[in-house]
Scaffold this motif. Structure first.
Motif: not given
Length: 184
Positions: A118, A176, A180, A184
């Motif tokens: 992160d 990536k 992500l 989320s």
């Protein structure tokens, strides 16, 4: 030095020369446990050997090739986490880690790898891909990328020599966009 929190009892802190004695103690007291899967134990016989390793990680950071952190839990060094250089052209890197036996089973490494990804790998460094390799028989180490949703890319046969025998490595990767989406 920069700290990255993992939970109330645990944080990452960049390795410093002042950590050498504690890191050597952790290594030395876990030598039989670590030797099953890590090839460098025969080269770490004194605190000075650990100091030399930490000096190399500091130089690696100065060369913009990644940062090695100590994993601190309840005031004690539990293990380490870092990357094996950064390929800036292709925006990728590989993570390596180890944890003392007495710190296993607490979720420390899973949390440490997630925080590292992160904050650094997909955060400030803006990389596109990270890989983790572990010996096929090292189920505890393989559980980290599996828990975090990495994809198994394949098996590298006879990839590492461990003292008197070769081991195959499972190679896991995370992109990536996948990371992500999961976060989320």
């Amino acid at each position: 030095m920069r700290r990255i929190p993992i939970n109330e009892e645990t944080f990452l802190k960049q390795l410093e020369l002042s950590d050498a004695a504690e890191m050597f103690w952790l290594t030395d007291t876990n030598r039989p446990y670590l030797k099953e899967w890590l090839p460098w134990l025969n080269f770490t016989k004194r605190v000075e050997d650990t100091s030399h390793f930490i000096q190399r990680t500091i130089q690696q950071h100065n060369d913009n090739q990644g940062i090695h952190y100590g994993i601190w839990h309840n005031g004690r060094l539990a293990g380490t986490l870092g990357v094996h250089n950064i390929d800036w052209i292709n925006k990728k890197t590989a993570i390596g880690y180890w944890l003392g036996a007495q710190f296993q089973g607490k979720g420390l490494m899973t949390g440490a790898v997630a925080a590292y990804m992160d904050q650094l790998i997909f955060g400030s460094w803006g990389l596109e891909k990270v890989t983790i390799q572990a010996a096929t028989g090292n189920y505890r180490s393989r559980a980290i990328p599996e828990r975090l949703g990495f994809q198994l890319e394949g098996i590298l046969r006879r990839n590492e020599f461990l003292y008197d025998h070769f081991v195959d490595h499972a190679v896991y990767s995370m992109l990536k966009e996948e990371w992500l989406a999961r976060r989320s």
